[in-house]
Design an enzyme around this catalytic site. Structure first.
Site, PDB file in Angstrom:
ATOM      1  N   ARG A  16       0.829  -1.215   0.000  1.00 49.29           N
ATOM      2  CA  ARG A  16       0.000   0.000   0.000  1.00 49.29           C
ATOM      3  C   ARG A  16       0.861   1.262   0.000  1.00 49.29           C
ATOM      4  O   ARG A  16       0.344   2.373  -0.060  1.00 49.29           O
ATOM      5  CB  ARG A  16      -0.906   0.027   1.241  1.00 49.29           C
ATOM      6  CG  ARG A  16      -2.262  -0.643   1.043  1.00 49.29           C
ATOM      7  CD  ARG A  16      -2.190  -2.104   1.261  1.00 49.29           C
ATOM      8  NE  ARG A  16      -3.483  -2.758   1.039  1.00 49.29           N
ATOM      9  CZ  ARG A  16      -3.665  -4.063   1.177  1.00 49.29           C
ATOM     10  NH1 ARG A  16      -2.669  -4.842   1.525  1.00 49.29           N
ATOM     11  NH2 ARG A  16      -4.845  -4.599   0.960  1.00 49.29           N
ATOM     12  N   LYS A  66      14.651  -7.039   4.146  1.00 52.82           N
ATOM     13  CA  LYS A  66      14.991  -6.142   5.262  1.00 52.82           C
ATOM     14  C   LYS A  66      16.323  -6.469   5.932  1.00 52.82           C
ATOM     15  O   LYS A  66      17.003  -5.580   6.439  1.00 52.82           O
ATOM     16  CB  LYS A  66      13.874  -6.137   6.313  1.00 52.82           C
ATOM     17  CG  LYS A  66      12.631  -5.362   5.895  1.00 52.82           C
ATOM     18  CD  LYS A  66      11.665  -5.261   7.069  1.00 52.82           C
ATOM     19  CE  LYS A  66      10.435  -4.454   6.707  1.00 52.82           C
ATOM     20  NZ  LYS A  66       9.563  -4.216   7.880  1.00 52.82           N
ATOM     21  N   ASP A 102      10.307   1.444  11.489  1.00 46.06           N
ATOM     22  CA  ASP A 102       9.201   0.649  12.039  1.00 46.06           C
ATOM     23  C   ASP A 102       8.919   1.006  13.501  1.00 46.06           C
ATOM     24  O   ASP A 102       7.771   1.063  13.935  1.00 46.06           O
ATOM     25  CB  ASP A 102       9.485  -0.852  11.928  1.00 46.06           C
ATOM     26  CG  ASP A 102       9.252  -1.386  10.524  1.00 46.06           C
ATOM     27  OD1 ASP A 102       8.463  -0.778   9.776  1.00 46.06           O
ATOM     28  OD2 ASP A 102       9.866  -2.409  10.169  1.00 46.06           O
ATOM     29  N   GLY A 240      -3.299  -2.145  13.611  1.00 45.61           N
ATOM     30  CA  GLY A 240      -1.958  -2.026  13.063  1.00 45.61           C
ATOM     31  C   GLY A 240      -1.801  -1.118  11.859  1.00 45.61           C
ATOM     32  O   GLY A 240      -0.676  -0.855  11.432  1.00 45.61           O
TER      33      GLY A 240
END
Length: 276
Positions: A16, A66, A102, A240
Protein backbone atom coordinates in the site's frame (compact mmCIF):
# COMPACT_ATOMS: atom_id res chain seq x y z
CA UNK A 1 13.80 17.85 -11.59
CA UNK A 2 11.68 14.84 -10.66
CA UNK A 3 12.63 13.09 -7.42
CA UNK A 4 12.10 9.32 -7.52
CA UNK A 5 11.53 6.92 -4.63
CA UNK A 6 10.38 3.30 -4.36
CA UNK A 7 9.44 0.30 -2.30
CA UNK A 8 11.23 -2.95 -3.14
CA UNK A 9 10.17 -6.47 -2.21
CA UNK A 10 9.48 -9.86 -3.74
CA UNK A 11 6.53 -10.08 -4.32
CA UNK A 12 5.53 -6.43 -4.06
CA UNK A 13 2.11 -5.95 -5.70
CA UNK A 14 0.37 -6.15 -2.29
CA UNK A 15 2.13 -3.00 -1.01
CA UNK A 16 0.00 0.00 0.00
CA UNK A 17 3.07 2.25 0.17
CA UNK A 18 2.62 3.71 -3.36
CA UNK A 19 -0.88 4.85 -2.42
CA UNK A 20 0.35 6.43 0.83
CA UNK A 21 3.25 8.30 -0.75
CA UNK A 22 1.29 9.10 -3.92
CA UNK A 23 -1.36 10.78 -1.79
CA UNK A 24 1.27 12.92 -0.05
CA UNK A 25 3.02 13.82 -3.33
CA UNK A 26 -0.28 15.09 -4.75
CA UNK A 27 -1.23 16.84 -1.51
CA UNK A 28 2.02 18.83 -1.46
CA UNK A 29 2.28 19.37 -5.22
CA UNK A 30 5.72 17.73 -5.35
CA UNK A 31 7.37 16.75 -8.63
CA UNK A 32 8.11 13.20 -7.55
CA UNK A 33 7.33 9.52 -8.06
CA UNK A 34 7.05 6.57 -5.71
CA UNK A 35 6.74 3.14 -7.32
CA UNK A 36 6.63 -0.48 -6.22
CA UNK A 37 9.50 -2.43 -7.79
CA UNK A 38 9.74 -6.22 -7.66
CA UNK A 39 13.38 -7.09 -6.99
CA UNK A 40 14.31 -10.76 -6.70
CA UNK A 41 16.94 -11.57 -4.02
CA UNK A 42 19.57 -12.27 -6.68
CA UNK A 43 19.04 -8.82 -8.22
CA UNK A 44 19.53 -6.74 -5.05
CA UNK A 45 23.18 -5.86 -5.73
CA UNK A 46 22.36 -4.61 -9.21
CA UNK A 47 19.50 -2.53 -7.82
CA UNK A 48 21.88 -0.89 -5.32
CA UNK A 49 24.10 0.14 -8.21
CA UNK A 50 21.10 1.98 -9.69
CA UNK A 51 20.66 3.67 -6.31
CA UNK A 52 24.29 4.76 -6.11
CA UNK A 53 24.08 6.06 -9.68
CA UNK A 54 21.48 8.59 -8.50
CA UNK A 55 18.35 7.14 -10.11
CA UNK A 56 16.50 7.38 -6.77
CA UNK A 57 16.56 9.60 -3.69
CA UNK A 58 15.85 6.45 -1.69
CA UNK A 59 13.01 4.15 -0.82
CA UNK A 60 11.47 1.51 1.38
CA UNK A 61 12.43 -2.12 1.80
CA UNK A 62 9.98 -4.89 2.63
CA UNK A 63 9.95 -8.69 2.81
CA UNK A 64 12.21 -10.54 2.09
CA UNK A 65 14.96 -7.90 1.86
CA UNK A 66 14.99 -6.14 5.26
CA UNK A 67 17.96 -8.14 6.55
CA UNK A 68 19.77 -8.69 3.23
CA UNK A 69 20.17 -4.96 2.48
CA UNK A 70 22.33 -4.57 5.61
CA UNK A 71 25.44 -5.81 3.80
CA UNK A 72 24.75 -3.62 0.76
CA UNK A 73 24.31 -0.29 2.58
CA UNK A 74 27.32 2.02 2.86
CA UNK A 75 26.18 2.94 6.37
CA UNK A 76 23.47 1.77 8.76
CA UNK A 77 22.30 3.78 11.75
CA UNK A 78 22.91 2.22 15.20
CA UNK A 79 19.22 1.73 15.97
CA UNK A 80 18.62 -0.20 12.74
CA UNK A 81 21.67 -2.30 13.62
CA UNK A 82 20.15 -3.10 17.03
CA UNK A 83 16.80 -3.93 15.43
CA UNK A 84 18.59 -6.10 12.88
CA UNK A 85 16.60 -4.86 9.88
CA UNK A 86 16.54 -1.92 7.47
CA UNK A 87 13.25 -0.68 6.01
CA UNK A 88 14.25 2.76 4.71
CA UNK A 89 17.10 3.76 2.37
CA UNK A 90 18.36 7.28 1.71
CA UNK A 91 20.85 8.04 -1.09
CA UNK A 92 23.30 10.90 -0.74
CA UNK A 93 26.43 11.64 -2.76
CA UNK A 94 26.46 8.16 -4.25
CA UNK A 95 26.21 6.46 -0.85
CA UNK A 96 23.25 4.48 0.50
CA UNK A 97 22.32 4.95 4.16
CA UNK A 98 20.02 2.42 5.85
CA UNK A 99 17.67 3.08 8.74
CA UNK A 100 14.58 1.56 10.36
CA UNK A 101 11.37 3.54 10.85
CA UNK A 102 9.20 0.65 12.04
CA UNK A 103 9.79 1.58 15.68
CA UNK A 104 8.78 5.19 14.96
CA UNK A 105 5.66 3.91 13.18
CA UNK A 106 4.76 1.78 16.18
CA UNK A 107 5.23 4.65 18.64
CA UNK A 108 3.42 7.17 16.41
CA UNK A 109 0.46 4.82 16.02
CA UNK A 110 0.09 4.28 19.77
CA UNK A 111 0.62 7.97 20.58
CA UNK A 112 -2.21 8.85 18.19
CA UNK A 113 -4.54 5.99 19.12
CA UNK A 114 -3.97 5.81 22.89
CA UNK A 115 -2.43 9.10 24.10
CA UNK A 116 -0.48 8.71 27.33
CA UNK A 117 -0.10 4.93 26.92
CA UNK A 118 3.55 4.98 27.98
CA UNK A 119 3.19 7.27 31.01
CA UNK A 120 4.69 5.43 33.99
CA UNK A 121 4.32 2.14 32.09
CA UNK A 122 6.11 -0.54 34.11
CA UNK A 123 4.94 -3.82 32.54
CA UNK A 124 4.33 -4.59 28.86
CA UNK A 125 3.73 -7.91 27.11
CA UNK A 126 5.04 -8.58 23.60
CA UNK A 127 3.68 -11.63 21.76
CA UNK A 128 6.03 -13.22 19.22
CA UNK A 129 9.83 -13.17 18.96
CA UNK A 130 10.30 -13.02 15.17
CA UNK A 131 11.83 -10.26 13.05
CA UNK A 132 8.99 -7.79 13.67
CA UNK A 133 9.34 -8.08 17.45
CA UNK A 134 12.79 -6.52 17.50
CA UNK A 135 11.62 -3.05 16.41
CA UNK A 136 8.78 -3.13 18.95
CA UNK A 137 11.10 -4.15 21.80
CA UNK A 138 13.54 -1.36 20.92
CA UNK A 139 10.62 1.10 20.77
CA UNK A 140 9.40 0.09 24.24
CA UNK A 141 12.93 0.35 25.61
CA UNK A 142 13.20 3.86 24.15
CA UNK A 143 10.12 4.86 26.17
CA UNK A 144 11.67 3.56 29.38
CA UNK A 145 9.33 0.60 29.98
CA UNK A 146 10.94 -1.19 32.93
CA UNK A 147 9.69 -4.75 32.41
CA UNK A 148 9.05 -6.09 28.90
CA UNK A 149 7.71 -9.65 28.96
CA UNK A 150 8.40 -11.47 25.70
CA UNK A 151 6.12 -14.43 24.99
CA UNK A 152 6.77 -16.93 22.23
CA UNK A 153 5.61 -20.42 21.33
CA UNK A 154 9.25 -21.53 21.15
CA UNK A 155 10.73 -20.33 24.44
CA UNK A 156 14.35 -20.68 23.27
CA UNK A 157 13.78 -18.15 20.47
CA UNK A 158 12.42 -15.62 22.97
CA UNK A 159 15.31 -16.31 25.36
CA UNK A 160 17.88 -15.62 22.64
CA UNK A 161 16.23 -12.34 21.69
CA UNK A 162 15.83 -11.26 25.32
CA UNK A 163 19.51 -12.01 26.01
CA UNK A 164 20.54 -10.03 22.94
CA UNK A 165 18.49 -6.90 23.67
CA UNK A 166 18.62 -6.98 27.49
CA UNK A 167 17.48 -3.77 29.19
CA UNK A 168 14.37 -5.15 30.90
CA UNK A 169 13.38 -7.82 28.35
CA UNK A 170 12.59 -11.27 29.81
CA UNK A 171 11.38 -14.38 27.98
CA UNK A 172 8.31 -16.44 28.88
CA UNK A 173 6.25 -19.36 27.71
CA UNK A 174 2.51 -18.73 27.22
CA UNK A 175 1.68 -20.68 30.38
CA UNK A 176 3.03 -17.73 32.39
CA UNK A 177 0.65 -15.15 30.86
CA UNK A 178 -1.96 -15.51 33.63
CA UNK A 179 0.66 -14.67 36.24
CA UNK A 180 1.95 -11.53 34.49
CA UNK A 181 -1.31 -10.19 32.97
CA UNK A 182 -2.79 -8.52 36.11
CA UNK A 183 0.05 -5.95 36.26
CA UNK A 184 0.34 -5.43 32.50
CA UNK A 185 -0.93 -2.21 30.90
CA UNK A 186 0.13 -2.92 27.31
CA UNK A 187 -0.13 -6.04 25.14
CA UNK A 188 1.44 -6.00 21.65
CA UNK A 189 1.07 -8.77 19.09
CA UNK A 190 4.05 -8.82 16.70
CA UNK A 191 3.40 -12.33 15.36
CA UNK A 192 1.34 -13.38 12.34
CA UNK A 193 -1.33 -14.87 14.61
CA UNK A 194 -4.55 -13.08 13.69
CA UNK A 195 -4.10 -13.42 9.96
CA UNK A 196 -6.16 -15.97 8.00
CA UNK A 197 -8.52 -16.53 10.93
CA UNK A 198 -5.83 -17.72 13.36
CA UNK A 199 -6.03 -16.78 17.04
CA UNK A 200 -4.19 -17.23 20.31
CA UNK A 201 -5.39 -20.11 22.48
CA UNK A 202 -5.66 -19.76 26.25
CA UNK A 203 -4.73 -16.08 26.34
CA UNK A 204 -7.11 -14.77 29.00
CA UNK A 205 -7.30 -11.02 28.38
CA UNK A 206 -9.86 -10.71 31.18
CA UNK A 207 -6.91 -10.92 33.59
CA UNK A 208 -5.56 -7.58 32.35
CA UNK A 209 -6.36 -4.40 34.31
CA UNK A 210 -9.20 -2.36 32.78
CA UNK A 211 -6.67 0.40 31.93
CA UNK A 212 -4.72 -1.90 29.59
CA UNK A 213 -4.16 -1.15 25.89
CA UNK A 214 -4.07 -4.01 23.37
CA UNK A 215 -2.49 -3.43 19.96
CA UNK A 216 -1.65 -5.58 16.94
CA UNK A 217 0.84 -4.85 14.18
CA UNK A 218 -1.19 -7.04 11.80
CA UNK A 219 -3.59 -4.87 9.74
CA UNK A 220 -5.21 -7.49 7.49
CA UNK A 221 -7.73 -8.07 8.96
CA UNK A 222 -8.02 -4.64 10.56
CA UNK A 223 -9.70 -6.13 13.61
CA UNK A 224 -7.86 -9.31 14.52
CA UNK A 225 -9.42 -11.86 16.90
CA UNK A 226 -7.09 -10.52 19.63
CA UNK A 227 -8.41 -6.97 19.19
CA UNK A 228 -12.02 -8.17 18.96
CA UNK A 229 -11.63 -10.09 22.23
CA UNK A 230 -10.05 -7.07 23.93
CA UNK A 231 -12.77 -4.74 22.67
CA UNK A 232 -15.46 -7.11 23.94
CA UNK A 233 -13.91 -6.74 27.40
CA UNK A 234 -14.02 -2.94 27.16
CA UNK A 235 -10.26 -2.57 26.79
CA UNK A 236 -8.67 0.15 24.66
CA UNK A 237 -7.48 -1.24 21.31
CA UNK A 238 -5.24 0.16 18.55
CA UNK A 239 -5.10 -1.60 15.18
CA UNK A 240 -1.96 -2.03 13.06
CA UNK A 241 -2.81 0.19 10.10
CA UNK A 242 -1.55 3.33 11.80
CA UNK A 243 1.90 1.78 12.19
CA UNK A 244 2.13 1.39 8.40
CA UNK A 245 1.10 5.03 7.93
CA UNK A 246 3.35 6.54 10.61
CA UNK A 247 6.47 4.57 9.62
CA UNK A 248 6.19 6.15 6.16
CA UNK A 249 6.53 9.73 7.44
CA UNK A 250 10.34 9.93 8.08
CA UNK A 251 11.19 8.40 4.70
CA UNK A 252 8.97 10.79 2.75
CA UNK A 253 10.54 13.72 4.61
CA UNK A 254 14.08 12.47 3.84
CA UNK A 255 13.42 12.00 0.10
CA UNK A 256 11.07 14.86 -0.71
CA UNK A 257 11.93 17.48 1.93
CA UNK A 258 8.43 17.84 3.40
CA UNK A 259 7.12 16.24 6.60
CA UNK A 260 3.66 14.83 5.72
CA UNK A 261 0.76 14.30 8.11
CA UNK A 262 -1.16 11.11 8.76
CA UNK A 263 -4.79 12.20 8.37
CA UNK A 264 -8.16 10.47 8.74
CA UNK A 265 -8.64 10.92 4.97
CA UNK A 266 -5.39 9.09 4.20
CA UNK A 267 -6.31 6.32 6.59
CA UNK A 268 -9.74 5.97 4.96
CA UNK A 269 -8.13 5.69 1.51
CA UNK A 270 -5.85 2.85 2.64
CA UNK A 271 -8.60 1.16 4.65
CA UNK A 272 -10.78 1.04 1.52
CA UNK A 273 -8.15 -1.14 -0.20
CA UNK A 274 -7.86 -3.75 2.54
CA UNK A 275 -10.63 -5.97 1.25
CA UNK A 276 -9.08 -6.22 -2.20
Amino acid sequence: MTTNAFVIGHPINHSRSPLIHGTWLAEHGIDGTYNAIDVAPGDLSAFFERLRAGEFAGGNVTIPHKEAVFALCDSVDPLARTIGAVNTLVTQDGKVHGTNTDYLGFLGNLDAGAPGWSDALEHAVVLGAGGAARAILVALQSRGVKHIHLFNRTLETAQRLAAELGNGVTAHGFAEFSEIAPRTRLVVNTSSVGMHGTRFDNLDLALLPDTAVVTDIVYVPLETPLLADAKALGLKTVDGLGMLLHQAVPGFEAWFGVRPRVTTDLRARIEATLDH
